[in-house]
Motif scaffolding. Sequence first.
Motif, PDB file in Angstrom:
ATOM      1  N   ASP A 130       5.885 -34.407  30.021  1.00  0.00           N
ATOM      2  CA  ASP A 130       6.533 -33.257  30.647  1.00  0.00           C
ATOM      3  C   ASP A 130       7.888 -33.637  31.239  1.00  0.00           C
ATOM      4  O   ASP A 130       8.505 -32.840  31.940  1.00  0.00           O
ATOM      5  N   SER A 131       8.343 -34.861  30.971  1.00  0.00           N
ATOM      6  CA  SER A 131       9.621 -35.330  31.516  1.00  0.00           C
ATOM      7  C   SER A 131      10.768 -34.524  30.912  1.00  0.00           C
ATOM      8  O   SER A 131      11.014 -34.581  29.695  1.00  0.00           O
ATOM      9  N   ILE A 132      11.466 -33.785  31.739  1.00  0.00           N
ATOM     10  CA  ILE A 132      12.559 -32.958  31.247  1.00  0.00           C
ATOM     11  C   ILE A 132      13.674 -33.818  30.673  1.00  0.00           C
ATOM     12  O   ILE A 132      14.345 -33.444  29.702  1.00  0.00           O
ATOM     13  N   ALA A 223      20.484 -17.658  32.528  1.00  0.00           N
ATOM     14  CA  ALA A 223      20.166 -18.367  31.285  1.00  0.00           C
ATOM     15  C   ALA A 223      18.831 -19.092  31.333  1.00  0.00           C
ATOM     16  O   ALA A 223      18.242 -19.363  30.279  1.00  0.00           O
ATOM     17  N   ILE A 224      18.330 -19.402  32.536  1.00  0.00           N
ATOM     18  CA  ILE A 224      17.136 -20.248  32.646  1.00  0.00           C
ATOM     19  C   ILE A 224      15.959 -19.510  33.273  1.00  0.00           C
ATOM     20  O   ILE A 224      14.894 -19.375  32.661  1.00  0.00           O
ATOM     21  N   THR A 225      16.114 -19.037  34.499  1.00  0.00           N
ATOM     22  CA  THR A 225      14.960 -18.479  35.206  1.00  0.00           C
ATOM     23  C   THR A 225      14.652 -17.039  34.798  1.00  0.00           C
ATOM     24  O   THR A 225      13.491 -16.645  34.754  1.00  0.00           O
ATOM     25  N   VAL A 226      15.687 -16.251  34.500  1.00  0.00           N
ATOM     26  CA  VAL A 226      15.436 -14.862  34.101  1.00  0.00           C
ATOM     27  C   VAL A 226      14.650 -14.790  32.791  1.00  0.00           C
ATOM     28  O   VAL A 226      13.685 -14.013  32.701  1.00  0.00           O
ATOM     29  N   LEU A 234      16.142 -21.964  41.893  1.00  0.00           N
ATOM     30  CA  LEU A 234      16.216 -23.413  41.691  1.00  0.00           C
ATOM     31  C   LEU A 234      17.516 -23.849  41.003  1.00  0.00           C
ATOM     32  O   LEU A 234      18.145 -24.817  41.457  1.00  0.00           O
ATOM     33  N   PRO A 235      17.958 -23.192  39.924  1.00  0.00           N
ATOM     34  CA  PRO A 235      19.247 -23.586  39.354  1.00  0.00           C
ATOM     35  C   PRO A 235      20.402 -23.435  40.343  1.00  0.00           C
ATOM     36  O   PRO A 235      21.314 -24.270  40.379  1.00  0.00           O
ATOM     37  N   THR A 236      20.365 -22.379  41.156  1.00  0.00           N
ATOM     38  CA  THR A 236      21.410 -22.210  42.171  1.00  0.00           C
ATOM     39  C   THR A 236      21.379 -23.355  43.166  1.00  0.00           C
ATOM     40  O   THR A 236      22.429 -23.892  43.549  1.00  0.00           O
ATOM     41  N   LEU A 273      16.731 -27.895  38.053  1.00  0.00           N
ATOM     42  CA  LEU A 273      17.532 -27.050  37.166  1.00  0.00           C
ATOM     43  C   LEU A 273      16.666 -26.379  36.112  1.00  0.00           C
ATOM     44  O   LEU A 273      16.849 -25.188  35.805  1.00  0.00           O
ATOM     45  N   PHE A 274      15.736 -27.149  35.541  1.00  0.00           N
ATOM     46  CA  PHE A 274      14.847 -26.626  34.509  1.00  0.00           C
ATOM     47  C   PHE A 274      13.422 -26.580  35.047  1.00  0.00           C
ATOM     48  O   PHE A 274      12.704 -27.582  34.996  1.00  0.00           O
ATOM     49  N   PRO A 275      12.978 -25.442  35.563  1.00  0.00           N
ATOM     50  CA  PRO A 275      11.613 -25.325  36.094  1.00  0.00           C
ATOM     51  C   PRO A 275      10.572 -25.609  35.022  1.00  0.00           C
ATOM     52  O   PRO A 275      10.860 -25.523  33.824  1.00  0.00           O
TER      53      PRO A 275
END
Length: 293
Positions: A130-132, A223-226, A234-236, A273-275
């Motif tokens: 699961d390592s991003i 681009a990520i959470t929505v 989290l990205p913010t 950044l990447f949940p």
Amino acid sequence: MIHTLYSVLLAISFLALTRVLAKRYVLWPGMLVVLAVVNYLHFTDPPFARMVVICSVLLICMKGIVLAEWGGRLTWPRWFAFTFLWFGMEPPPFAAKPRKLRWKTDAVIGGCCLLVGLSLSIIVAHWETDSILVLFVPLSIGFHYGVLRLLTAFWRLQGIAVRPLFRNPLLSQGLGDFWAKRWNLSFSQMMARAVQRPLVLRLGKRPALFAVFLASGLLHELAITVPVQSGYGLPTLYFVLHGGFVMIEKPAWPLWLRRALALLLVAAPLPILFPPVFTQEVIRFTLNHLQIF
């Protein structure tokens, strides 16, 4: 399918608006309205599909804002090429007269990175991790340093003086240098032209720079959470932390320290950044489907 058509029409309508109404205070809210409608239309789509649609519409809308901020004019073929066939956000190369440029180095580097990235992506897809960082790096090598570098070579072959959008991050002089000159120059170009420059006269240089990181975080939310409907904020947080560090980073610090801190601050908080949901539903999804090829 019909929803995708509606989204495309919305994006094109926004582009038409930017051609006749170059007002930032109208265009930014207008872009957010377009994205809100697109999100509603695709709310029940799978996360990967939602991300592709939202990011595509966001990119097209930002092209319109950048062109309006630039204030120049492109011929219709050049406008189409810049808007739909190039990821960069600097219009001037497409306005200049074509000239003979070096392109073979970009083609070789791009081709090699594409092959390496694809190979590593297929290998990593079989790993139970699961390592991003492990999951993201192969995709980045293949797309950011492979596909986009090949696209750079193509336009340089046509005489358009575009530059690589991703450059060796290991040579960064610090975190500020990483974001300004190394990583995703299309995004930094866009933020500089559409956010930083308009705010410098009103807020001053440093607040305007911090506003760039805040705006970057908000756009990465889209681009990520929505798309995955999870991990909001989290990205913010990731970009606000980086903006705060750039504010205190000093050129007088030893180069090795600035480089080490930059790489640490970029890599270590990547799970912010990447949940996890994005990692599984988008990045892992992409890796799994690459195995088909």
